[in-house]
Each structure stands twice: as C-alpha cells, then as structure tokens.
Enzyme design. Structure first.
Site, mmCIF file in Angstrom:
data_model
loop_
_atom_site.group_PDB
_atom_site.id
_atom_site.type_symbol
_atom_site.label_atom_id
_atom_site.label_comp_id
_atom_site.label_asym_id
_atom_site.label_seq_id
_atom_site.Cartn_x
_atom_site.Cartn_y
_atom_site.Cartn_z
ATOM 1 N N ASP A 128 67.430 -27.408 24.287
ATOM 2 C CA ASP A 128 67.973 -28.680 23.811
ATOM 3 C C ASP A 128 69.277 -28.454 23.033
ATOM 4 O OD1 ASP A 128 67.345 -31.600 23.368
ATOM 5 O OD2 ASP A 128 67.464 -30.969 21.275
ATOM 6 N N GLU A 162 62.389 -9.064 28.722
ATOM 7 C CA GLU A 162 61.233 -8.263 28.290
ATOM 8 C C GLU A 162 59.935 -8.862 28.813
ATOM 9 O OE1 GLU A 162 61.390 -8.161 24.002
ATOM 10 O OE2 GLU A 162 63.294 -7.047 24.085
#
Ligand code: GLC
Ligand code: MG
Length: 528
Positions: free
Chosen positions: A205, A266
């Site tokens: 956002d 990751e």
C-alpha cells in the site's frame, strides 16, 4: 541467470490477479460485512473464472476508519473478518484450488490504535516513542508545513500537549518515520510472519510513500493549485504535469524494497510483491521494479487513459518501454477499490459496458499481468451511494462523494438484496441496488452473452494463447480511431471510433460484443 524477460520464470510475470475487497465479497456470519470464511466459501467462483491469484485487501485488526487500511495489529485478524485460523484455512483452500494468495501490507502509516501510537501519545514530546512517527512543533496559529491530506484538509493533527503529527491520509492514520530503524525492522518481521503462514505475496500500500523529504519543507504549489498530497485519482502519468512532491517517491524508499526483496527470496523463489505506487512517470514506476526491488507495480496509466485509441496506444508503448530495461513484466489495471468503476468511467449504460469489455479484452492480450477488481466480471457500475450510507473517510473529511460507490457488496444470486452476499436478510453494510437481480453470478452463469461468461471465455483463451518469451508487441496502424496490435499469434483490434470498421483477415477467436458489419464501435476482437 534466468532470462528476466521470460514470462515463464515466475508465476506472477504472466498472471491474472483478482482483487477481493474483504468487506464486500462474501459474508459468512450474517453481520452484513464480508469476512475470511466468506471468501473461502466463494473461492470456487475464482477458480472457475480462471484467475491465477487473489489479492485480499487488509483484514488485520483495525478500527476500520479507512476500512482496514488503518492497521492496529499487523499480525492478527480483526474479529469482524474472522481469526488467524480462518486465514490459514483460506490459504490452504486457495492453494488446493491452484490459486495464489497476495495479502495487503500497509507500511506508510498505522492506525491511531496501534500500540506504538498509543505509546507515543502517552510518552510525550521528545520521547523515543514519538520518534517512530512524525511529530513536529509549530508556532502558535500555524501548521508545521503546508501539506494536505489525500483525503482532504491539512495533513497535520494536533495532540493535547500542542505537538502535531503528520498523516497523509486520515487523522486516524499517523505516518511512520521510516528513518527510525525500529520501523523497517518491525515490517520485516511482519513480512516473515505472513510468509511463514504461506502467503504467496504482498500488495504494498502507498509504496511510493514511507519516506518524506527529511526537512518536511513546504510543497511548492502553483497559484490556482491547492497544496496536495497527491490525491490518488488526481495523479496522471499521462499528462506529465510534474508536481513538486516532497512527500512522495523519495529515493530512500528503494533501499527498503531491496531489503524486502531479500526477505521474499529467503522464503522461496515463488514469493512476490506488487507496488501501489502513484508515481508521476513510467520511468519512476519502473524504478520500483528493478531486479533487486519489488516484482511488479500497478500500471495506473492504463486506468487513467481516456477511451481513445491514441491514449491506449501511448500507454502500451510507454509502459513496455519503461519496464523492459529493468526486466520487469508489465501490469494492467482498469479498476480497484479506490477509483470509479471503469464501465461508469467510460460513460455507463450499454456503451460504458461495451467499452469496458473491449478495454478488458485488449488488456488481457497484453504481455504481463492483469489485475481485476471484484464485480467487474459482472459488469457492475459505480453505485450512487446515498449520503447517509457513505463511509469513506475522504467523504467524511470533505463532503465530496468518495469511494463507497465501487465498494458495494457482490451480488451472487437470488432476486433481491443481499443477493446471497450472506445469510442475513436485508441490506449489507452498503446497500445494493434493487435492479441487480440480472447481474448476479447465478443469473449470468450459462448466458453466453453475459459479461461473466465473456470474462470466463477470455481467461480460458488467454491461457491457450499465453504470452511466451520472445512474443513482442507490434503496434499496427488501422486508422486513428482503432487500437491494433499483434502479440505472438494474436491480433487485437479495438474500435474506439463512432462507426464500424472492417475486420482484418484472420480467424475470430473472441469478440467483446456482437460483430455486425465488421467491427462495430466500442468493440474489441482477438484474431488469429
Ligand atoms: C491506498 C489504498 C486506499 C487507502 C490508502 C491509505 O491508496 O488503496 O484504499 O485508503 O492507501 O492506506
Ligand atoms: Mg461477516
């Protein structure tokens, strides 16, 4: 190294993502507000529609002043929408159906009810608690600077001890100070929290926010301009009237996305993030999707383009030119929960719908990802919500009609409100229209002329004619009022003029409306 321009290297590079506005998709518990179990129960609709993923607007703990974009706890579900275990169920069911799930992350501001903001108020001026936000002093009778809120009025609110805090949105949404290392650390934890639960990505956002010019200097504004904090719908990459914006798109923000990219990597090669960045040019949009930053950015230029072959062609050319050098895949969007629905923007009624379907067909042939907004597959129009039912904070701050009209709950079936939106009789949180019976999912299913069946066919064909590596877009000249391009085996023609034009050679695969006397006005076609 993977070919960055190969759409098959990552699922999101060539996806159709469906935006679910959680309050208005489906209500499971009869309180008139949509919720997570409601979404889970309606996932088969999305699988059948043929989308690849859904993006769900914020469902975290929130006082709902901006309907969830004011987050009080980033790691929990608001009881209005269910529980963490409902979120887990939703993820599991979506994955079973082959749908990816993108959740919304709101890093620019918290809710005033977030524990950090409560602590900041309690601790007082000069405290480390206040230093997580942007508190400033101002001389008596003045504000710290001339910035205004996107939702209208000043971007500053004063607290009891006299200090002011910055809020680029509602006063219940205090902006964080991203120069304070506690802030990025907190958000990396939040990313990991949701990645561990199995989400496939994030919609970021106000991704162009976060950092403000450190001086918090005044914005330079023209004489007839009001100081603006870049009201989302006012931004136009098309017009290129660059504004002075010390509150948006600061260079420091890119460091944040470089770190997030590592966090996503990751967690696995399949996790992504898409930016809501109302930047001023295609080039500044592309900066958010450099190889070591976010993966995609909404292309609002497509949504802001007028109904005109020239405007559409310009956006296509500019967009492709901007993202190619950074190796990102382009995106296309016509509607979302912040803008007037595109059928209405294109004039409404039969003509608006015809144009809406035509623009959709053009978009779905373009390389990259298309983002759809719930209800557009039903051809829904913007609703004129009565003043007593309006809840958008921008309406409450300015008295101007806000965004409620694109947030009316979905009509699923039946002949009267709530059209199977939920189990309770009567109207949901924003009233639906009395004449929606013919627009429900149930009513449109199986009707070959319906907008829903048109979307289903288009999404099916899109898979069949999927964008593949090396498919370049070639613009074709079929006259000033005709948008035409070729992409791989597909030729796409959109008639933006007032009268029918001849159809080029080729087998018609799908048209957005009846083909009479060639390609009628406001109609698009895919040819092979
Ligand atoms: C984004 C959201 C919008 C929200 C605002 C503040 O623009 O899409 O709905 O009001 O950010 O969080
Ligand atoms: Mg509910």
């Amino acid at each position: 190294m993977a070919d960055l321009n190969d759409p098959t290297t990552s699922w999101w590079r060539n996806a159709v993502v469906y935006q679910v506005y959680v309050r208005s998709f489906a209500d499971s518990d009869g309180d008139g507000v949509g919720d997570l179990p409601g979404i889970t129960s309606r996932l088969p609709h999305l699988a059948e529609l043929g989308v690849d993923a859904l993006w769900i607007t914020p469902f975290y703990t929130s006082p709902q002043h901006d309907h969830g974009y004011d987050v009080a706890d980033y790691r929990d579900v608001d009881p209005l929408f269910g529980s963490l275990s409902d979120a887990d169920d939703l993820l599991a069911r979506a994955h079973e159906l082959g749908l990816r799930v993108i959740v919304d992350l709101v890093p620019n501001h918290t809710s005033e009810e977030h524990e950090w903001f409560r602590a900041a108020l309690a601790a007082g001026p000069g405290s480390p608690e206040r230093a997580r936000y942007l508190f400033r002093d101002a001389p008596e009778g003045e504000l710290p600077n001339n910035w205004s809120s996107v939702f209208g009025g000043p971007a500053w609110t004063q607290v009891d001890d006299g200090q002011w805090y910055l809020h680029l949105f509602d006063s219940t949404q205090p902006d964080l100070d991203w120069r304070n290392p506690e802030v990025p650390a907190m958000f990396e934890d939040v990313l990991r929290f949701w990645l561990d639960r199995g989400v496939d990505g994030f919609r970021v956002d106000v991704a162009h926010g976060l950092f403000k010019e450190a001086s918090l200097r005044d914005q330079e504004v023209g004489e007839d301009e009001r100081p603006t904090s870049g009201a989302t719908t006012e931004h136009s990459m098309v017009e290129r009237d660059l504004k002075d914006e010390p509150m948006w798109d600061q260079p420091e923000v890119h460091e944040v996305y470089r770190s997030w990219s590592k966090v996503l990597d990751e967690a696995g090669p399949d996790r992504m993030a898409v930016a809501e960045a109302w930047t001023q040019t295609p080039e500044s949009m592309a900066a958010f999707v450099r190889p070591d930053e976010l993966d995609q950015a909404f292309n609002f230029a497509w949504l802001l383009a007028d109904w005109s072959a020239e405007a559409f062609a310009g956006v296509i050319t500019d967009t492709l030119a901007a993202v190619a050098p950074v190796g990102a895949s382009p995106t296309w969007v016509l509607s979302n929960h912040d803008v007037v629905r595109h059928v209405t923007r294109y004039g409404g009624g039969a003509q608006g719908l015809a144009r809406g379907r035509a623009a959709t067909l053009a978009m779905l042939a373009l390389p990259g990802s298309s983002y759809l907004y719930q209800g557009e597959e039903l051809g829904l129009e913007q609703v004129d919500v009565a003043p007593e039912h309006r809840q958008d904070p921008s309406y409450l701050r300015t008295g101007e009609v806000g965004r409620d009209g694109c947030r009316v709950p979905m009509p699923w079936g039946g002949s009267e409100p709530p059209y199977d939106f939920g189990p309770a009789a009567g109207q949901p949180w924003i009233p639906q229209l009395a004449d929606w019976a013919a627009l429900t999912v149930e009513a449109q299913t199986g009707d070959p002329g319906s907008t829903l069946e048109f979307y289903r066919s288009a999404l099916r064909l899109r898979r069949e004619f999927a964008w593949t590596a090396g498919d370049a877009v070639e613009m074709l000249d079929l006259g000033a009022e005709v948008l035409a391009f070729r992409r791989g085996p597909l030729t796409v023609v959109v008639n933006c003029g007032d009268s029918a034009v001849g159809l080029p050679e080729g087998e018609v695969l799908l048209a957005s409306g009846p083909l009479e006397g060639g390609l009628p006005a406001d109609t698009a076609v895919w040819l092979r």
